[in-house]
Write an enzyme that holds these catalytic residues in place. Structure first.
Site, PDB file in Angstrom:
ATOM      1  N   ARG A 129       0.817  -1.220   0.000  1.00  0.00           N
ATOM      2  CA  ARG A 129       0.000   0.000   0.000  1.00  0.00           C
ATOM      3  C   ARG A 129       0.855   1.276   0.000  1.00  0.00           C
ATOM      4  O   ARG A 129       0.810   2.093   0.908  1.00  0.00           O
ATOM      5  CB  ARG A 129      -0.969  -0.020   1.170  1.00  0.00           C
ATOM      6  CG  ARG A 129      -1.857  -1.243   1.091  1.00  0.00           C
ATOM      7  CD  ARG A 129      -2.945  -1.255   2.085  1.00  0.00           C
ATOM      8  NE  ARG A 129      -3.971  -0.250   1.777  1.00  0.00           N
ATOM      9  CZ  ARG A 129      -4.977   0.008   2.623  1.00  0.00           C
ATOM     10  NH1 ARG A 129      -5.038  -0.635   3.759  1.00  0.00           N
ATOM     11  NH2 ARG A 129      -5.893   0.921   2.318  1.00  0.00           N
ATOM     12  N   ASP A 314     -13.450  -4.529  -0.877  1.00  0.00           N
ATOM     13  CA  ASP A 314     -13.811  -4.541   0.551  1.00  0.00           C
ATOM     14  C   ASP A 314     -14.950  -5.498   0.865  1.00  0.00           C
ATOM     15  O   ASP A 314     -15.309  -5.669   2.019  1.00  0.00           O
ATOM     16  CB  ASP A 314     -14.197  -3.129   1.019  1.00  0.00           C
ATOM     17  CG  ASP A 314     -12.999  -2.204   1.017  1.00  0.00           C
ATOM     18  OD1 ASP A 314     -13.189  -0.989   1.134  1.00  0.00           O
ATOM     19  OD2 ASP A 314     -11.865  -2.702   0.866  1.00  0.00           O
ATOM     20  N   ARG A 406     -12.650  -0.999  13.959  1.00  0.00           N
ATOM     21  CA  ARG A 406     -12.229   0.106  13.101  1.00  0.00           C
ATOM     22  C   ARG A 406     -13.321   0.456  12.107  1.00  0.00           C
ATOM     23  O   ARG A 406     -13.393   1.583  11.628  1.00  0.00           O
ATOM     24  CB  ARG A 406     -10.954  -0.279  12.332  1.00  0.00           C
ATOM     25  CG  ARG A 406      -9.755  -0.504  13.198  1.00  0.00           C
ATOM     26  CD  ARG A 406      -8.523  -0.680  12.371  1.00  0.00           C
ATOM     27  NE  ARG A 406      -8.375   0.438  11.436  1.00  0.00           N
ATOM     28  CZ  ARG A 406      -7.377   0.541  10.562  1.00  0.00           C
ATOM     29  NH1 ARG A 406      -6.466  -0.409  10.498  1.00  0.00           N
ATOM     30  NH2 ARG A 406      -7.279   1.570   9.757  1.00  0.00           N
TER      31      ARG A 406
HETATM   32  C1  EPZ Z   1      -9.215   2.872   0.003  1.00  0.00           C
HETATM   33  O1  EPZ Z   1      -7.871   2.562   0.347  1.00  0.00           O
HETATM   34  C2  EPZ Z   1     -10.093   2.312   1.120  1.00  0.00           C
HETATM   35  N1  EPZ Z   1      -9.763   2.973   2.373  1.00  0.00           N
HETATM   36  C3  EPZ Z   1      -9.875   0.799   1.252  1.00  0.00           C
HETATM   37  O2  EPZ Z   1     -10.768   0.313   2.242  1.00  0.00           O
HETATM   38  C4  EPZ Z   1     -10.233   0.152  -0.084  1.00  0.00           C
HETATM   39  O3  EPZ Z   1      -9.967  -1.237  -0.008  1.00  0.00           O
HETATM   40  C5  EPZ Z   1      -9.391   0.770  -1.215  1.00  0.00           C
HETATM   41  O4  EPZ Z   1      -9.587   2.214  -1.224  1.00  0.00           O
HETATM   42  C6  EPZ Z   1      -9.774   0.229  -2.583  1.00  0.00           C
HETATM   43  O5  EPZ Z   1     -11.118   0.464  -2.824  1.00  0.00           O
HETATM   44  C7  EPZ Z   1     -10.302   4.199   2.626  1.00  0.00           C
HETATM   45  O6  EPZ Z   1     -11.024   4.751   1.826  1.00  0.00           O
HETATM   46  C8  EPZ Z   1      -9.947   4.825   3.932  1.00  0.00           C
HETATM   47  P1  EPZ Z   1      -6.112   2.670  -3.233  1.00  0.00           P
HETATM   48  P2  EPZ Z   1      -6.650   3.240  -0.481  1.00  0.00           P
HETATM   49  O7  EPZ Z   1      -5.201   3.843  -3.172  1.00  0.00           O
HETATM   50  O8  EPZ Z   1      -7.034   4.606  -0.907  1.00  0.00           O
HETATM   51  C9  EPZ Z   1      -2.120   0.824  -5.048  1.00  0.00           C
HETATM   52  C10 EPZ Z   1     -11.388  -0.861   4.165  1.00  0.00           C
HETATM   53  O9  EPZ Z   1     -11.439  -2.078   4.392  1.00  0.00           O
HETATM   54  N2  EPZ Z   1      -1.532   2.152  -4.823  1.00  0.00           N
HETATM   55  O10 EPZ Z   1      -7.330   2.751  -4.108  1.00  0.00           O
HETATM   56  O11 EPZ Z   1      -5.425   3.057   0.307  1.00  0.00           O
HETATM   57  C11 EPZ Z   1      -2.427   0.115  -3.733  1.00  0.00           C
HETATM   58  O12 EPZ Z   1      -1.285  -0.559  -3.253  1.00  0.00           O
HETATM   59  C12 EPZ Z   1     -10.202  -0.273   3.434  1.00  0.00           C
HETATM   60  O13 EPZ Z   1     -12.293  -0.039   4.472  1.00  0.00           O
HETATM   61  C13 EPZ Z   1      -0.244   2.405  -5.244  1.00  0.00           C
HETATM   62  O14 EPZ Z   1       0.417   1.530  -5.811  1.00  0.00           O
HETATM   63  O15 EPZ Z   1      -6.597   2.284  -1.762  1.00  0.00           O
HETATM   64  C14 EPZ Z   1      -3.530  -0.843  -4.124  1.00  0.00           C
HETATM   65  O16 EPZ Z   1      -2.943  -2.007  -4.679  1.00  0.00           O
HETATM   66  C15 EPZ Z   1      -9.153  -1.335   3.141  1.00  0.00           C
HETATM   67  N3  EPZ Z   1       0.307   3.626  -5.042  1.00  0.00           N
HETATM   68  C16 EPZ Z   1      -4.289  -0.085  -5.219  1.00  0.00           C
HETATM   69  O17 EPZ Z   1      -3.388   0.951  -5.674  1.00  0.00           O
HETATM   70  C17 EPZ Z   1      -0.405   4.647  -4.434  1.00  0.00           C
HETATM   71  O18 EPZ Z   1       0.147   5.765  -4.287  1.00  0.00           O
HETATM   72  C18 EPZ Z   1      -5.566   0.576  -4.741  1.00  0.00           C
HETATM   73  O19 EPZ Z   1      -5.247   1.370  -3.600  1.00  0.00           O
HETATM   74  C19 EPZ Z   1      -1.713   4.377  -4.006  1.00  0.00           C
HETATM   75  C20 EPZ Z   1      -2.276   3.130  -4.216  1.00  0.00           C
END
Ligand code: EPZ
Length: 427
Positions: A129, A314, A406
């Site tokens: 992440r 999720d 959480r």
């Molecule tokens: C949000 O997380 C949610 N959290 C997560 O919910 C949810 O699973 C996720 O979006 C996907 O829908 C909140 O909204 C607080 P992403 P976020 O940036 O923003 C990669 C829950 O259970 N990535 O969309 O952190 C990352 O590693 C939580 O409520 C990069 O590579 O998710 C992942 O593989 C868990 N570089 C993918 O993108 C970055 O700079 C999606 O991550 C950012 C992300």
């Protein structure tokens, strides 16, 4: 650490109130940093993550007044967030490591204060992440960013300047950080390949109420015209679509029927579509969303998680729990996170037949689950163990339920009110 004890086998019957969305509330709270006038947020859920964000904002000098609560306890609280006297711009490691969403203060602090020092969040159970996409995009808006001693040191002394950003991967948090930063940048910003999750639309709606100029809300291209300042506003957090989907699975896995009050079906179309194929019946009416099993029982269905409007990651763990008791097999592919099958070894302990191959898991259903002591590892994995426990014969003891707290408000109360034999064991 508290545990949750479940004695399975009771079909659920009753009504469950759906609360405000955690994943909308967190960026909305961070948005208060963009204005020197108060932001009033209502329908906030009572969750550990909300408390963590409250602590972080308070450390930054935001005055947080919690008042109001809908009948029935904490649900639907109202917060008045006043960032007029922001005294600090540091988000410390001990808070960020507890909740990755703390990184959402980065964009707003940069945009209004011109600087921010935010701890790198580090990984978590479901994956590395990183936040590299957040940082690259902020640099495209003119921020100078250095990484040192585990912190992000970001500066934009002369303010941010609009730019054309295209995210290589859909990122919910990255889209939210940039959207908030762009509202106060000089000139126009285009955000391409923007995430389309409803929580982003809710954030954009609130930002517009604060005076921001945003077009393309709900699409994968957001256009923002920067303004001098944002004023205060009031906003009600939209219902939690993941909580809605979770309790729909609870009804289906126990063979009961529940009425979900406050649910919005337009937020969970992919979930309704897939669960409908499994044999779950949804009846949307004036008093809420009624969920039950159709007469034909539950059928295994293949699934691939995708960014919105696809099936949400999720909901993957909850869906897998349901598939363990369905007739036939299901192949579940997790495309968003690299390690989001932590619930599998625990479901194995309950008798589930699941075989993981890389990013896919084959579930062979119609197993009779048996209760067992199991370990929660992350928020959604935890709730999938509770769901399996509701269907299992015998007693399930879920350890480390702080993960659950959480993201699920009063889960055991809501389930026991529908006839589940579930209790929290304080230790
Ligand atoms: C949000 O997380 C949610 N959290 C997560 O919910 C949810 O699973 C996720 O979006 C996907 O829908 C909140 O909204 C607080 P992403 P976020 O940036 O923003 C990669 C829950 O259970 N990535 O969309 O952190 C990352 O590693 C939580 O409520 C990069 O590579 O998710 C992942 O593989 C868990 N570089 C993918 O993108 C970055 O700079 C999606 O991550 C950012 C992300």
């Amino acid at each position: 650490m508290d545990q949750i004890r479940i004695r399975g086998g009771n079909p659920l019957h009753g009504t469950i109130q759906i609360g405000g969305a955690k994943n909308a509330a967190l960026p909305l709270m961070a948005a208060c940093l963009l204005s020197d006038e108060p932001l009033v947020l209502s329908n906030l859920p009572h969750l550990a993550d909300i408390a963590t964000m409250t602590n972080l904002l308070s450390e930054l000098g935001v005055n947080v007044a919690m008042n109001g609560s809908a009948p029935g306890g904490h649900a639907g609280r109202t917060f008045k967030l006043d960032a007029a006297k922001t005294t600090d711009t540091i988000a410390p490691y001990d808070l960020v490591r507890k909740m990755r969403a703390s990184v959402l203060v980065l964009g707003p602090l940069l945009a209004r204060q011109g600087r921010a020092r935010v701890s790198l969040p580090g990984g978590c159970a479901i994956g590395t992440r990183p936040v590299d996409l957040h940082l690259k995009a902020l640099e495209q808006l003119g921020a100078e960013i250095e990484l040192a001693e585990g912190y992000i040191d970001a500066r934009a002394e002369a303010g941010l300047t609009g730019g054309h950003i295209v995210f290589p991967t859909v990122t919910v948090g990255g889209t939210e950080n940039i959207l908030m930063a762009a509202t106060l940048a000089r000139g126009d910003t285009v955000i391409g390949n923007a995430a389309r999750e409803p929580e982003i639309g809710d954030l954009a709606k609130c930002l517009c109420a604060m005076g921001a100029e945003i077009d393309g809300i709900g699409s994968d291209t957001l256009r923002v015209r920067g303004v001098e300042r944002l004023h205060g506003a009031g906003h009600a957090v939209l219902p939690d679509r993941i909580e809605t989907g979770t309790y729909a699975v609870a009804a289906a896995i126990t063979g009961g029927e529940v009425l979900l009050k406050g649910a919005r079906t337009d937020l969970i179309e992919a979930v309704i579509d897939v669960l409908g194929q499994v044999g779950v019946r949804f009846d949307d009416g004036p008093d809420g969303l009624r969920v039950s099993r159709t007469n034909g029982g539950l059928t295994g269905v293949d699934l691939m998680t995708e960014p919105y409007p696809g099936f949400p990651t999720d909901m993957q763990a909850q869906f897998m729990a349901l598939m363990t008791v369905a007739n036939g097999a299901s192949m579940i592919t997790e495309t968003i996170f690299e390690n989001r099958f932590m619930h599998v070894p625990e479901l194995h302990r309950m008798g589930a037949d699941i075989n993981v191959q890389g990013r896919s898991a084959i579930v062979r259903g119609n197993q009779k689950l048996s209760g067992a002591p199991v370990m929660a590892t992350d928020l959604r994995a935890s709730v999938s163990l509770v769901l399996a426990g509701l269907a299992a014969q015998g007693e399930t003891l879920v350890n480390r339920v702080y993960h659950l707290d959480r993201g699920y408000e009063r889960l055991e109360e809501k389930l026991s009110a529908c006839g589940a034999d579930i209790e929290r064991v304080r230790s």
